[in-house]
Design a protein around this motif. Sequence first.
Motif, short mmCIF file in Angstrom:
data_model
loop_
_atom_site.label_atom_id
_atom_site.label_comp_id
_atom_site.label_asym_id
_atom_site.label_seq_id
_atom_site.Cartn_x
_atom_site.Cartn_y
_atom_site.Cartn_z
N ASP A 105 0.81 -1.22 0.00
CA ASP A 105 0.00 0.00 0.00
C ASP A 105 0.85 1.27 0.00
O ASP A 105 0.40 2.32 0.44
N PHE A 106 2.06 1.17 -0.52
CA PHE A 106 2.88 2.33 -0.83
C PHE A 106 3.18 3.22 0.37
O PHE A 106 3.35 4.43 0.23
N ARG A 107 3.28 2.62 1.56
CA ARG A 107 3.76 3.41 2.69
C ARG A 107 5.28 3.59 2.55
O ARG A 107 5.97 2.74 2.02
N GLU B 182 0.54 4.88 -16.57
CA GLU B 182 1.20 6.11 -16.10
C GLU B 182 0.24 7.00 -15.32
O GLU B 182 0.66 7.71 -14.40
N VAL B 183 -1.04 6.97 -15.66
CA VAL B 183 -2.04 7.74 -14.92
C VAL B 183 -2.11 7.26 -13.47
O VAL B 183 -2.17 8.06 -12.54
N LEU B 184 -2.05 5.95 -13.27
CA LEU B 184 -2.07 5.40 -11.91
C LEU B 184 -0.80 5.78 -11.16
O LEU B 184 -0.86 6.15 -9.98
N VAL B 185 0.36 5.67 -11.82
CA VAL B 185 1.62 6.04 -11.18
C VAL B 185 1.59 7.50 -10.74
O VAL B 185 2.02 7.84 -9.62
N GLU C 14 -0.61 11.09 -4.12
CA GLU C 14 -1.05 10.71 -2.79
C GLU C 14 0.11 10.66 -1.79
O GLU C 14 -0.07 10.93 -0.61
N LEU C 15 1.30 10.30 -2.27
CA LEU C 15 2.47 10.28 -1.39
C LEU C 15 2.95 11.70 -1.07
O LEU C 15 3.37 11.97 0.06
N TYR D 207 -9.01 12.16 -0.22
CA TYR D 207 -9.25 10.80 -0.66
C TYR D 207 -7.94 10.16 -1.10
O TYR D 207 -7.25 10.69 -1.98
N LYS D 208 -7.62 9.05 -0.47
CA LYS D 208 -6.45 8.28 -0.86
C LYS D 208 -6.89 6.87 -1.23
O LYS D 208 -7.40 6.14 -0.37
N THR D 209 -6.67 6.51 -2.47
CA THR D 209 -7.11 5.22 -2.97
C THR D 209 -6.02 4.17 -2.87
O THR D 209 -6.28 3.00 -2.60
N PHE D 210 -4.77 4.56 -3.08
CA PHE D 210 -3.67 3.62 -3.20
C PHE D 210 -2.72 3.63 -2.03
O PHE D 210 -2.12 2.61 -1.70
#
Length: 216
Positions: free
Chosen positions: A68-70, A191-194, A200-201, A208-211
């Motif tokens: 989850d990209f912490r 790339e849109v997701l990245v 969010e980081l 709103y944080k999805t990832f």
Amino acid sequence: MTTTESGDADGPTDSAGDDADETAGERESDPEDVRYAVVLDHLPHGRADDDRPRHRKSPLAYALGERDFRLFEVTLADDADVSIGDRVVIGPTEARDAVSGFKQVTYDDLSNTANAELEYAIEEIVEANEQRFVDFYNDAQPITLRLHQLNLLPGIGKKLRNNILDQRKRGPFESFEDVEERVSGLHRPKEVLVERILEELRDDDLKYKTFVGRDS
């Protein structure tokens, strides 16, 4: 604000995250619960702003949790052989090899090198888990009556969102290439997701944080 952590990851404490309802015994026995992080920077002599003598400083690394990209500051074992881009186990405790402990940090805490590596690491995680992220396009749901999860992605307005929803009714997307071919106007779905994950980081105050997992 940082959260000191010495147990399971990617959550900020042993009692947080998507496995909070599992018992310790269940976590220990489930090999799928092993949590990984990607090394963004390796500091073999610790942080430069640590004034303690070198022999009293442990080697450190900055790392990005794969689930989850912490973001983490990781304390490494003295004999750990790690480099930028390596995957290290950060949880559960008994599964660790190179890591002796870690704490969650924010984007602003990262070193310059870790900052520069972050986008590459995110892209590699997304590529290595393509179906998981393609399924975001398949499974994204409304947040409110006026806002949809798809609208959180950079460049996706009402028209493009509706194109995605119309296409997925015809059948689930199977790859990023499939998304790009079927959704008119969406040229770089990976790339849109990245880009959204990076946003969010970087912005800890996003509503709103999805990832990216939040501190609890």
